[in-house]
Design a protein around this motif. Structure first.
Motif, PDB file in Angstrom:
ATOM      1  N   VAL A 176     -45.532 -75.691  67.970  1.00  0.00           N
ATOM      2  CA  VAL A 176     -45.675 -74.396  67.304  1.00  0.00           C
ATOM      3  C   VAL A 176     -46.584 -74.516  66.086  1.00  0.00           C
ATOM      4  O   VAL A 176     -47.442 -73.650  65.836  1.00  0.00           O
ATOM      5  N   LEU A 177     -46.431 -75.584  65.310  1.00  0.00           N
ATOM      6  CA  LEU A 177     -47.295 -75.787  64.144  1.00  0.00           C
ATOM      7  C   LEU A 177     -48.761 -75.854  64.561  1.00  0.00           C
ATOM      8  O   LEU A 177     -49.626 -75.212  63.943  1.00  0.00           O
ATOM      9  N   ALA A 178     -49.042 -76.628  65.589  1.00  0.00           N
ATOM     10  CA  ALA A 178     -50.422 -76.760  66.053  1.00  0.00           C
ATOM     11  C   ALA A 178     -50.959 -75.432  66.541  1.00  0.00           C
ATOM     12  O   ALA A 178     -52.119 -75.083  66.280  1.00  0.00           O
ATOM     13  N   ALA A 179     -50.129 -74.662  67.260  1.00  0.00           N
ATOM     14  CA  ALA A 179     -50.561 -73.362  67.764  1.00  0.00           C
ATOM     15  C   ALA A 179     -50.849 -72.380  66.639  1.00  0.00           C
ATOM     16  O   ALA A 179     -51.642 -71.447  66.798  1.00  0.00           O
ATOM     17  N   ASN A 180     -50.212 -72.596  65.494  1.00  0.00           N
ATOM     18  CA  ASN A 180     -50.443 -71.745  64.326  1.00  0.00           C
ATOM     19  C   ASN A 180     -51.478 -72.334  63.370  1.00  0.00           C
ATOM     20  O   ASN A 180     -51.595 -71.874  62.230  1.00  0.00           O
ATOM     21  N   ASP A 181     -52.215 -73.339  63.834  1.00  0.00           N
ATOM     22  CA  ASP A 181     -53.269 -73.969  63.025  1.00  0.00           C
ATOM     23  C   ASP A 181     -52.750 -74.478  61.692  1.00  0.00           C
ATOM     24  O   ASP A 181     -53.426 -74.402  60.669  1.00  0.00           O
ATOM     25  N   LEU A 182     -51.542 -75.012  61.709  1.00  0.00           N
ATOM     26  CA  LEU A 182     -50.953 -75.574  60.503  1.00  0.00           C
ATOM     27  C   LEU A 182     -50.914 -77.086  60.677  1.00  0.00           C
ATOM     28  O   LEU A 182     -50.065 -77.630  61.377  1.00  0.00           O
ATOM     29  N   GLY A 183     -51.860 -77.756  60.037  1.00  0.00           N
ATOM     30  CA  GLY A 183     -52.043 -79.182  60.226  1.00  0.00           C
ATOM     31  C   GLY A 183     -50.994 -80.019  59.521  1.00  0.00           C
ATOM     32  O   GLY A 183     -50.143 -79.498  58.791  1.00  0.00           O
ATOM     33  N   PRO A 184     -51.055 -81.342  59.707  1.00  0.00           N
ATOM     34  CA  PRO A 184     -50.025 -82.240  59.174  1.00  0.00           C
ATOM     35  C   PRO A 184     -49.817 -82.167  57.672  1.00  0.00           C
ATOM     36  O   PRO A 184     -48.678 -82.132  57.208  1.00  0.00           O
ATOM     37  N   CYS A 185     -50.894 -82.151  56.895  1.00  0.00           N
ATOM     38  CA  CYS A 185     -50.718 -82.068  55.449  1.00  0.00           C
ATOM     39  C   CYS A 185     -50.346 -80.647  55.037  1.00  0.00           C
ATOM     40  O   CYS A 185     -49.501 -80.436  54.168  1.00  0.00           O
ATOM     41  N   ASP A 186     -50.955 -79.671  55.676  1.00  0.00           N
ATOM     42  CA  ASP A 186     -50.702 -78.268  55.346  1.00  0.00           C
ATOM     43  C   ASP A 186     -49.225 -77.909  55.503  1.00  0.00           C
ATOM     44  O   ASP A 186     -48.649 -77.205  54.670  1.00  0.00           O
ATOM     45  N   ALA A 214     -54.522 -81.108  47.617  1.00  0.00           N
ATOM     46  CA  ALA A 214     -55.323 -80.027  47.030  1.00  0.00           C
ATOM     47  C   ALA A 214     -56.105 -79.278  48.107  1.00  0.00           C
ATOM     48  O   ALA A 214     -56.201 -78.047  48.084  1.00  0.00           O
ATOM     49  N   ALA A 215     -56.665 -80.010  49.066  1.00  0.00           N
ATOM     50  CA  ALA A 215     -57.415 -79.373  50.148  1.00  0.00           C
ATOM     51  C   ALA A 215     -56.492 -78.533  51.017  1.00  0.00           C
ATOM     52  O   ALA A 215     -56.852 -77.411  51.430  1.00  0.00           O
ATOM     53  N   ALA A 216     -55.301 -79.047  51.304  1.00  0.00           N
ATOM     54  CA  ALA A 216     -54.336 -78.287  52.099  1.00  0.00           C
ATOM     55  C   ALA A 216     -53.895 -77.033  51.354  1.00  0.00           C
ATOM     56  O   ALA A 216     -53.756 -75.955  51.944  1.00  0.00           O
ATOM     57  N   THR A 217     -53.675 -77.183  50.046  1.00  0.00           N
ATOM     58  CA  THR A 217     -53.290 -76.034  49.235  1.00  0.00           C
ATOM     59  C   THR A 217     -54.374 -74.967  49.267  1.00  0.00           C
ATOM     60  O   THR A 217     -54.084 -73.765  49.417  1.00  0.00           O
ATOM     61  N   ALA A 218     -55.621 -75.382  49.160  1.00  0.00           N
ATOM     62  CA  ALA A 218     -56.740 -74.425  49.202  1.00  0.00           C
ATOM     63  C   ALA A 218     -56.783 -73.690  50.536  1.00  0.00           C
ATOM     64  O   ALA A 218     -57.056 -72.482  50.583  1.00  0.00           O
TER      65      ALA A 218
END
Length: 301
Positions: A176-186, A214-218
Protein backbone atom coordinates in the motif's frame (compact mmCIF):
# COMPACT_ATOMS: atom_id res chain seq x y z
CA UNK A 1 -5.75 5.48 -8.00
CA UNK A 2 -6.10 4.07 -4.45
CA UNK A 3 -4.97 0.50 -4.13
CA UNK A 4 -8.26 -0.56 -2.57
CA UNK A 5 -10.08 0.04 -5.83
CA UNK A 6 -8.37 -3.06 -7.23
CA UNK A 7 -9.74 -5.32 -4.50
CA UNK A 8 -13.24 -6.59 -3.85
CA UNK A 9 -14.05 -6.02 -0.21
CA UNK A 10 -14.36 -9.33 1.62
CA UNK A 11 -17.56 -10.06 3.50
CA UNK A 12 -16.24 -9.20 6.94
CA UNK A 13 -16.64 -6.29 9.30
CA UNK A 14 -13.78 -3.85 8.82
CA UNK A 15 -13.84 -2.85 12.49
CA UNK A 16 -13.12 -6.48 13.34
CA UNK A 17 -10.21 -6.45 10.87
CA UNK A 18 -8.73 -3.36 12.49
CA UNK A 19 -9.25 -4.74 15.99
CA UNK A 20 -7.54 -8.04 15.27
CA UNK A 21 -4.70 -6.23 13.50
CA UNK A 22 -4.12 -4.12 16.60
CA UNK A 23 -4.10 -7.17 18.81
CA UNK A 24 -1.87 -9.29 16.59
CA UNK A 25 0.60 -6.42 16.42
CA UNK A 26 0.55 -5.97 20.19
CA UNK A 27 1.01 -9.67 20.95
CA UNK A 28 3.96 -9.95 18.56
CA UNK A 29 5.72 -6.78 19.71
CA UNK A 30 7.45 -7.96 22.88
CA UNK A 31 10.15 -9.88 20.97
CA UNK A 32 11.95 -6.61 20.17
CA UNK A 33 12.18 -5.48 23.81
CA UNK A 34 12.72 -8.55 25.98
CA UNK A 35 16.17 -9.08 27.54
CA UNK A 36 16.08 -12.74 26.55
CA UNK A 37 16.55 -11.88 22.85
CA UNK A 38 19.99 -10.21 23.18
CA UNK A 39 21.01 -12.92 25.63
CA UNK A 40 20.24 -15.61 23.07
CA UNK A 41 21.99 -13.59 20.35
CA UNK A 42 25.09 -13.33 22.55
CA UNK A 43 25.17 -17.11 22.78
CA UNK A 44 25.48 -17.10 18.99
CA UNK A 45 28.36 -14.63 19.14
CA UNK A 46 26.47 -11.39 18.30
CA UNK A 47 26.28 -8.76 21.03
CA UNK A 48 25.05 -5.69 19.11
CA UNK A 49 21.32 -5.03 18.82
CA UNK A 50 21.06 -4.18 15.12
CA UNK A 51 22.68 -7.27 13.58
CA UNK A 52 20.84 -9.49 16.07
CA UNK A 53 17.51 -7.85 15.19
CA UNK A 54 18.01 -8.37 11.47
CA UNK A 55 19.25 -11.93 11.95
CA UNK A 56 16.33 -12.94 14.15
CA UNK A 57 13.72 -11.45 11.85
CA UNK A 58 15.42 -12.46 8.58
CA UNK A 59 16.17 -16.03 9.60
CA UNK A 60 12.98 -17.50 8.09
CA UNK A 61 14.16 -16.31 4.65
CA UNK A 62 17.40 -18.28 4.96
CA UNK A 63 20.96 -16.99 4.56
CA UNK A 64 19.97 -14.06 2.37
CA UNK A 65 22.33 -11.12 1.73
CA UNK A 66 21.52 -7.90 3.50
CA UNK A 67 20.10 -6.39 0.31
CA UNK A 68 17.26 -8.94 0.35
CA UNK A 69 16.45 -8.06 3.95
CA UNK A 70 16.46 -4.38 3.00
CA UNK A 71 13.91 -5.05 0.27
CA UNK A 72 11.68 -7.13 2.53
CA UNK A 73 11.77 -4.68 5.45
CA UNK A 74 11.08 -1.57 3.29
CA UNK A 75 11.39 1.26 5.80
CA UNK A 76 15.01 0.83 6.89
CA UNK A 77 17.95 2.69 5.34
CA UNK A 78 20.64 0.67 3.56
CA UNK A 79 23.22 1.75 6.15
CA UNK A 80 21.11 0.27 8.95
CA UNK A 81 20.59 -3.13 7.30
CA UNK A 82 24.26 -3.46 6.33
CA UNK A 83 24.85 -4.10 10.04
CA UNK A 84 23.68 -7.67 9.52
CA UNK A 85 26.59 -8.51 7.19
CA UNK A 86 28.33 -11.55 8.64
CA UNK A 87 25.51 -12.77 10.90
CA UNK A 88 25.21 -16.03 8.95
CA UNK A 89 28.89 -16.65 9.63
CA UNK A 90 28.17 -16.50 13.35
CA UNK A 91 25.31 -18.98 13.12
CA UNK A 92 22.99 -20.47 10.53
CA UNK A 93 19.48 -19.09 10.02
CA UNK A 94 18.14 -22.29 11.60
CA UNK A 95 20.16 -21.58 14.74
CA UNK A 96 18.94 -17.99 14.78
CA UNK A 97 15.34 -19.15 14.48
CA UNK A 98 15.82 -21.66 17.28
CA UNK A 99 17.36 -18.91 19.43
CA UNK A 100 14.39 -16.67 18.76
CA UNK A 101 12.00 -19.38 19.90
CA UNK A 102 14.16 -19.95 22.98
CA UNK A 103 13.95 -16.24 23.84
CA UNK A 104 10.18 -16.23 23.41
CA UNK A 105 9.78 -19.35 25.55
CA UNK A 106 11.94 -17.95 28.34
CA UNK A 107 10.11 -14.62 28.23
CA UNK A 108 6.69 -16.27 28.38
CA UNK A 109 7.76 -18.15 31.48
CA UNK A 110 9.25 -15.05 33.09
CA UNK A 111 6.14 -12.87 32.69
CA UNK A 112 3.75 -15.78 33.34
CA UNK A 113 1.32 -15.43 30.46
CA UNK A 114 -2.09 -16.59 31.66
CA UNK A 115 -3.37 -18.79 28.84
CA UNK A 116 -4.67 -22.27 29.62
CA UNK A 117 -4.02 -25.27 27.40
CA UNK A 118 -7.66 -25.12 26.25
CA UNK A 119 -7.38 -21.42 25.39
CA UNK A 120 -4.18 -22.01 23.42
CA UNK A 121 -5.83 -24.88 21.55
CA UNK A 122 -8.89 -22.74 20.78
CA UNK A 123 -6.72 -19.87 19.55
CA UNK A 124 -4.86 -22.29 17.29
CA UNK A 125 -8.16 -23.62 15.95
CA UNK A 126 -8.98 -20.08 14.84
CA UNK A 127 -5.63 -18.78 13.60
CA UNK A 128 -4.49 -21.97 11.87
CA UNK A 129 -7.17 -21.81 9.14
CA UNK A 130 -6.23 -18.17 8.53
CA UNK A 131 -2.57 -19.09 8.05
CA UNK A 132 -3.40 -22.16 5.96
CA UNK A 133 -5.74 -20.39 3.55
CA UNK A 134 -3.84 -17.11 3.15
CA UNK A 135 -2.63 -15.97 -0.25
CA UNK A 136 1.13 -15.49 0.06
CA UNK A 137 1.73 -13.97 -3.37
CA UNK A 138 3.88 -10.88 -2.79
CA UNK A 139 3.99 -11.55 0.97
CA UNK A 140 7.71 -12.22 1.40
CA UNK A 141 8.04 -12.16 5.18
CA UNK A 142 4.77 -13.97 5.81
CA UNK A 143 5.66 -16.68 3.32
CA UNK A 144 9.07 -17.11 4.91
CA UNK A 145 7.55 -17.43 8.38
CA UNK A 146 4.88 -19.90 7.33
CA UNK A 147 7.67 -22.16 6.09
CA UNK A 148 9.22 -22.34 9.58
CA UNK A 149 8.44 -25.62 11.40
CA UNK A 150 6.38 -24.89 14.49
CA UNK A 151 8.13 -25.46 17.81
CA UNK A 152 6.90 -28.11 20.23
CA UNK A 153 5.83 -25.71 22.96
CA UNK A 154 2.13 -24.88 22.32
CA UNK A 155 2.32 -21.24 23.39
CA UNK A 156 5.46 -20.53 21.37
CA UNK A 157 3.85 -22.27 18.39
CA UNK A 158 0.81 -20.01 18.76
CA UNK A 159 3.13 -17.00 18.84
CA UNK A 160 4.76 -18.14 15.59
CA UNK A 161 1.34 -18.32 13.92
CA UNK A 162 0.70 -14.81 15.23
CA UNK A 163 4.04 -13.79 13.68
CA UNK A 164 2.97 -15.14 10.29
CA UNK A 165 -0.18 -13.03 10.36
CA UNK A 166 1.72 -10.00 11.71
CA UNK A 167 4.20 -10.21 8.86
CA UNK A 168 1.37 -10.75 6.36
CA UNK A 169 -0.15 -7.43 7.31
CA UNK A 170 3.27 -5.80 7.20
CA UNK A 171 3.84 -7.11 3.68
CA UNK A 172 0.43 -5.81 2.65
CA UNK A 173 1.16 -2.47 4.26
CA UNK A 174 4.36 -2.06 2.27
CA UNK A 175 2.43 -2.77 -0.93
CA UNK A 176 0.00 0.00 0.00
CA UNK A 177 2.84 2.41 0.81
CA UNK A 178 4.46 1.80 -2.56
CA UNK A 179 1.13 2.22 -4.36
CA UNK A 180 0.74 5.58 -2.63
CA UNK A 181 4.26 6.68 -3.67
CA UNK A 182 5.36 6.84 -0.05
CA UNK A 183 8.98 5.74 -0.01
CA UNK A 184 11.00 4.19 2.82
CA UNK A 185 12.28 7.41 4.37
CA UNK A 186 9.09 9.34 3.65
CA UNK A 187 6.91 6.87 5.53
CA UNK A 188 9.16 7.12 8.58
CA UNK A 189 8.97 10.90 8.55
CA UNK A 190 5.18 10.86 8.24
CA UNK A 191 4.88 8.26 10.99
CA UNK A 192 6.97 10.27 13.45
CA UNK A 193 5.30 13.55 12.50
CA UNK A 194 1.86 12.13 13.30
CA UNK A 195 3.14 10.97 16.68
CA UNK A 196 2.58 7.27 16.07
CA UNK A 197 6.25 6.27 16.15
CA UNK A 198 8.76 7.79 18.59
CA UNK A 199 11.30 9.80 16.59
CA UNK A 200 14.18 8.66 18.80
CA UNK A 201 13.42 5.01 17.99
CA UNK A 202 12.98 5.81 14.30
CA UNK A 203 16.34 7.58 14.12
CA UNK A 204 18.15 4.91 16.16
CA UNK A 205 16.80 1.93 14.21
CA UNK A 206 16.26 3.21 10.66
CA UNK A 207 19.42 5.38 10.48
CA UNK A 208 18.16 7.81 7.85
CA UNK A 209 20.52 10.80 8.02
CA UNK A 210 19.60 14.47 8.36
CA UNK A 211 19.90 15.11 4.63
CA UNK A 212 17.63 12.20 3.76
CA UNK A 213 15.07 13.19 6.38
CA UNK A 214 15.11 16.78 5.11
CA UNK A 215 14.53 15.60 1.53
CA UNK A 216 11.68 13.35 2.63
CA UNK A 217 10.17 16.19 4.63
CA UNK A 218 10.33 18.46 1.58
CA UNK A 219 8.53 15.84 -0.51
CA UNK A 220 5.78 15.55 2.09
CA UNK A 221 5.47 19.34 2.32
CA UNK A 222 5.07 19.45 -1.46
CA UNK A 223 2.24 16.90 -1.19
CA UNK A 224 0.52 19.03 1.44
CA UNK A 225 0.92 16.37 4.11
CA UNK A 226 3.38 18.30 6.28
CA UNK A 227 3.79 21.94 7.14
CA UNK A 228 7.14 23.61 6.50
CA UNK A 229 8.08 23.10 10.17
CA UNK A 230 7.55 19.34 9.83
CA UNK A 231 4.23 19.16 11.65
CA UNK A 232 1.35 17.32 10.04
CA UNK A 233 -1.44 19.00 8.15
CA UNK A 234 -5.02 17.80 8.23
CA UNK A 235 -4.38 16.33 4.80
CA UNK A 236 -1.39 14.41 6.14
CA UNK A 237 -3.38 12.98 9.03
CA UNK A 238 -6.15 11.98 6.61
CA UNK A 239 -3.61 10.43 4.23
CA UNK A 240 -2.13 8.29 6.97
CA UNK A 241 -5.56 7.04 8.04
CA UNK A 242 -6.48 6.34 4.41
CA UNK A 243 -3.33 4.24 4.06
CA UNK A 244 -4.27 2.29 7.18
CA UNK A 245 -7.78 1.77 5.81
CA UNK A 246 -6.39 0.57 2.48
CA UNK A 247 -4.21 -1.88 4.37
CA UNK A 248 -7.27 -3.10 6.28
CA UNK A 249 -9.06 -3.56 2.96
CA UNK A 250 -6.15 -5.58 1.67
CA UNK A 251 -6.25 -7.72 4.82
CA UNK A 252 -10.00 -8.33 4.90
CA UNK A 253 -9.80 -11.51 2.82
CA UNK A 254 -7.22 -12.89 5.25
CA UNK A 255 -9.81 -13.09 8.02
CA UNK A 256 -12.86 -14.07 5.97
CA UNK A 257 -12.35 -17.85 6.49
CA UNK A 258 -13.23 -17.59 10.19
CA UNK A 259 -15.76 -14.71 10.15
CA UNK A 260 -16.43 -11.73 12.39
CA UNK A 261 -17.36 -13.57 15.59
CA UNK A 262 -14.30 -15.82 15.50
CA UNK A 263 -12.03 -12.89 14.65
CA UNK A 264 -13.24 -11.16 17.79
CA UNK A 265 -12.89 -14.37 19.79
CA UNK A 266 -9.28 -14.77 18.64
CA UNK A 267 -8.64 -11.17 19.66
CA UNK A 268 -9.83 -11.83 23.20
CA UNK A 269 -7.97 -15.15 23.47
CA UNK A 270 -4.50 -13.82 22.63
CA UNK A 271 -4.74 -10.43 24.33
CA UNK A 272 -3.38 -11.79 27.66
CA UNK A 273 0.02 -12.10 25.95
CA UNK A 274 0.19 -8.34 25.48
CA UNK A 275 -1.25 -7.73 28.95
CA UNK A 276 1.42 -9.87 30.62
CA UNK A 277 4.32 -8.13 28.90
CA UNK A 278 2.84 -4.71 29.58
CA UNK A 279 2.40 -5.54 33.26
CA UNK A 280 6.02 -6.70 33.37
CA UNK A 281 7.23 -3.26 32.21
CA UNK A 282 8.52 -4.54 28.89
CA UNK A 283 7.97 -1.39 26.86
CA UNK A 284 9.74 1.97 27.25
CA UNK A 285 6.55 3.67 26.01
CA UNK A 286 2.83 3.10 26.04
CA UNK A 287 1.63 0.74 23.30
CA UNK A 288 -1.51 2.45 22.10
CA UNK A 289 -4.16 -0.11 21.19
CA UNK A 290 -5.98 2.49 19.12
CA UNK A 291 -3.15 2.64 16.60
CA UNK A 292 -2.36 -0.32 14.35
CA UNK A 293 1.33 0.55 13.96
CA UNK A 294 2.02 2.39 17.21
CA UNK A 295 5.61 2.24 18.44
CA UNK A 296 6.28 -0.91 16.44
CA UNK A 297 9.93 -1.23 15.36
CA UNK A 298 8.63 -2.73 12.12
CA UNK A 299 6.08 -0.01 11.52
CA UNK A 300 6.28 2.36 8.62
CA UNK A 301 3.10 4.41 8.74
Amino acid sequence: MPLTSTFVRANINMHAVREVSLTINATHLFIYFIPEAPEEAARLGVTEYAPAYFAFRSAPMGAVPWQVTLAAFYSFSPRSVRAMAGVWDSATPEHWQAARFAAVDRAFRRVDVHLTADQIAEARSLIDPVVASADYAGKTMAAANVSVPLPSDPLVALWQQITVVREWRGDAHFTVLAANDLGPCDCNVLQTATGHFPEAIARATRLWNDEEVAAATARLVARGWLNADGTTTDAGISARERIEMETDEHCAALWTPIGDANVRRLTSLVMPIHDAFTAAGTYPFRVEMGDTQSADPEAAT
